[in-house]
Scaffold this motif. Structure first.
Motif, PDB file in Angstrom:
ATOM      1  N   ASP A  38     -39.577 -93.192  92.355  1.00 46.32           N
ATOM      2  CA  ASP A  38     -38.807 -92.038  92.798  1.00 46.32           C
ATOM      3  C   ASP A  38     -38.593 -91.148  91.585  1.00 46.32           C
ATOM      4  O   ASP A  38     -38.311 -91.651  90.494  1.00 46.32           O
ATOM      5  CB  ASP A  38     -37.459 -92.500  93.367  1.00 46.32           C
ATOM      6  CG  ASP A  38     -36.677 -91.404  94.053  1.00 46.32           C
ATOM      7  OD1 ASP A  38     -37.292 -90.413  94.516  1.00 46.32           O
ATOM      8  OD2 ASP A  38     -35.438 -91.524  94.137  1.00 46.32           O
ATOM      9  N   HIS A  56     -34.502 -84.865  95.004  1.00 50.67           N
ATOM     10  CA  HIS A  56     -35.511 -85.921  95.027  1.00 50.67           C
ATOM     11  C   HIS A  56     -36.859 -85.269  95.301  1.00 50.67           C
ATOM     12  O   HIS A  56     -36.995 -84.493  96.242  1.00 50.67           O
ATOM     13  CB  HIS A  56     -35.198 -86.957  96.108  1.00 50.67           C
ATOM     14  CG  HIS A  56     -34.053 -87.830  95.729  1.00 50.67           C
ATOM     15  ND1 HIS A  56     -34.217 -89.029  95.076  1.00 50.67           N
ATOM     16  CD2 HIS A  56     -32.721 -87.668  95.880  1.00 50.67           C
ATOM     17  CE1 HIS A  56     -33.044 -89.570  94.849  1.00 50.67           C
ATOM     18  NE2 HIS A  56     -32.108 -88.759  95.326  1.00 50.67           N
ATOM     19  N   ARG A  58     -40.879 -85.297  96.283  1.00 49.59           N
ATOM     20  CA  ARG A  58     -41.737 -86.062  97.192  1.00 49.59           C
ATOM     21  C   ARG A  58     -43.130 -86.165  96.562  1.00 49.59           C
ATOM     22  O   ARG A  58     -43.590 -85.250  95.888  1.00 49.59           O
ATOM     23  CB  ARG A  58     -41.789 -85.413  98.573  1.00 49.59           C
ATOM     24  CG  ARG A  58     -42.458 -84.068  98.620  1.00 49.59           C
ATOM     25  CD  ARG A  58     -42.261 -83.371  99.969  1.00 49.59           C
ATOM     26  NE  ARG A  58     -42.869 -82.063  99.967  1.00 49.59           N
ATOM     27  CZ  ARG A  58     -42.419 -80.995  99.337  1.00 49.59           C
ATOM     28  NH1 ARG A  58     -41.314 -81.069  98.623  1.00 49.59           N
ATOM     29  NH2 ARG A  58     -43.050 -79.850  99.394  1.00 49.59           N
ATOM     30  N   TRP A  64     -45.608 -85.063  92.026  1.00 46.41           N
ATOM     31  CA  TRP A  64     -44.269 -85.081  92.595  1.00 46.41           C
ATOM     32  C   TRP A  64     -43.809 -83.636  92.704  1.00 46.41           C
ATOM     33  O   TRP A  64     -43.947 -82.874  91.750  1.00 46.41           O
ATOM     34  CB  TRP A  64     -43.321 -85.852  91.691  1.00 46.41           C
ATOM     35  CG  TRP A  64     -43.618 -87.310  91.585  1.00 46.41           C
ATOM     36  CD1 TRP A  64     -44.446 -87.920  90.680  1.00 46.41           C
ATOM     37  CD2 TRP A  64     -43.096 -88.338  92.415  1.00 46.41           C
ATOM     38  NE1 TRP A  64     -44.469 -89.268  90.903  1.00 46.41           N
ATOM     39  CE2 TRP A  64     -43.638 -89.557  91.969  1.00 46.41           C
ATOM     40  CE3 TRP A  64     -42.219 -88.354  93.497  1.00 46.41           C
ATOM     41  CZ2 TRP A  64     -43.337 -90.775  92.551  1.00 46.41           C
ATOM     42  CZ3 TRP A  64     -41.909 -89.572  94.078  1.00 46.41           C
ATOM     43  CH2 TRP A  64     -42.462 -90.760  93.610  1.00 46.41           C
ATOM     44  N   ASP A  82     -36.198 -90.936  86.699  1.00 47.72           N
ATOM     45  CA  ASP A  82     -36.776 -91.791  87.735  1.00 47.72           C
ATOM     46  C   ASP A  82     -35.735 -92.756  88.274  1.00 47.72           C
ATOM     47  O   ASP A  82     -34.565 -92.738  87.867  1.00 47.72           O
ATOM     48  CB  ASP A  82     -38.028 -92.509  87.223  1.00 47.72           C
ATOM     49  CG  ASP A  82     -37.752 -93.551  86.149  1.00 47.72           C
ATOM     50  OD1 ASP A  82     -36.573 -93.892  85.902  1.00 47.72           O
ATOM     51  OD2 ASP A  82     -38.724 -94.036  85.549  1.00 47.72           O
ATOM     52  N   ASN A  83     -36.156 -93.628  89.181  1.00 49.16           N
ATOM     53  CA  ASN A  83     -35.255 -94.563  89.827  1.00 49.16           C
ATOM     54  C   ASN A  83     -34.696 -95.613  88.868  1.00 49.16           C
ATOM     55  O   ASN A  83     -33.693 -96.246  89.167  1.00 49.16           O
ATOM     56  CB  ASN A  83     -35.953 -95.246  91.008  1.00 49.16           C
ATOM     57  CG  ASN A  83     -37.294 -95.820  90.619  1.00 49.16           C
ATOM     58  OD1 ASN A  83     -38.206 -95.075  90.262  1.00 49.16           O
ATOM     59  ND2 ASN A  83     -37.436 -97.126  90.679  1.00 49.16           N
TER      60      ASN A  83
END
Length: 100
Positions: A38, A56, A58, A64, A82-83
């Protein structure tokens, strides 16, 4: 639509951004190549990062990306995370574009 490449895996469209435009940010930087699940765009307006927000991104065939409306400001600053909370801030410089 023309793109402007900002370096280090970041591009925007349109190439020239005006108040009230929708801007698309495309990211293919280090977080992407490190396998992020992500990616989040963190941004703020003008010199003091006012009206900060996160989007966020996609995953697309271009990388992205996200699209959002640009408000009445003179500049927009942004970076990515990022996540796993790893950041890409363009080697401490963030990315900054003028709004016309």
């Amino acid at each position: 639509m023309s793109q402007q490449f900002l370096g280090n895996g970041v591009a925007i469209a349109p190439a020239s951004v005006h108040k009230g435009d929708h801007i698309t940010v495309i990211y293919n930087g280090i977080l992407s190549s490190d396998g992020a699940e992500d990616v989040i765009l963190h941004s703020g307006y003008n010199d003091h990062w006012t009206d900060e927000f996160d989007h966020h991104l996609r995953k697309t065939n271009r990388g992205w990306e996200t699209t959002f409306l640009v408000n009445n400001a003179s500049t927009i600053n942004f970076c990515f995370k990022d996540n796993a909370n790893n950041w890409d801030n363009n080697n401490g410089n963030n990315w900054r574009i003028g709004i016309y």
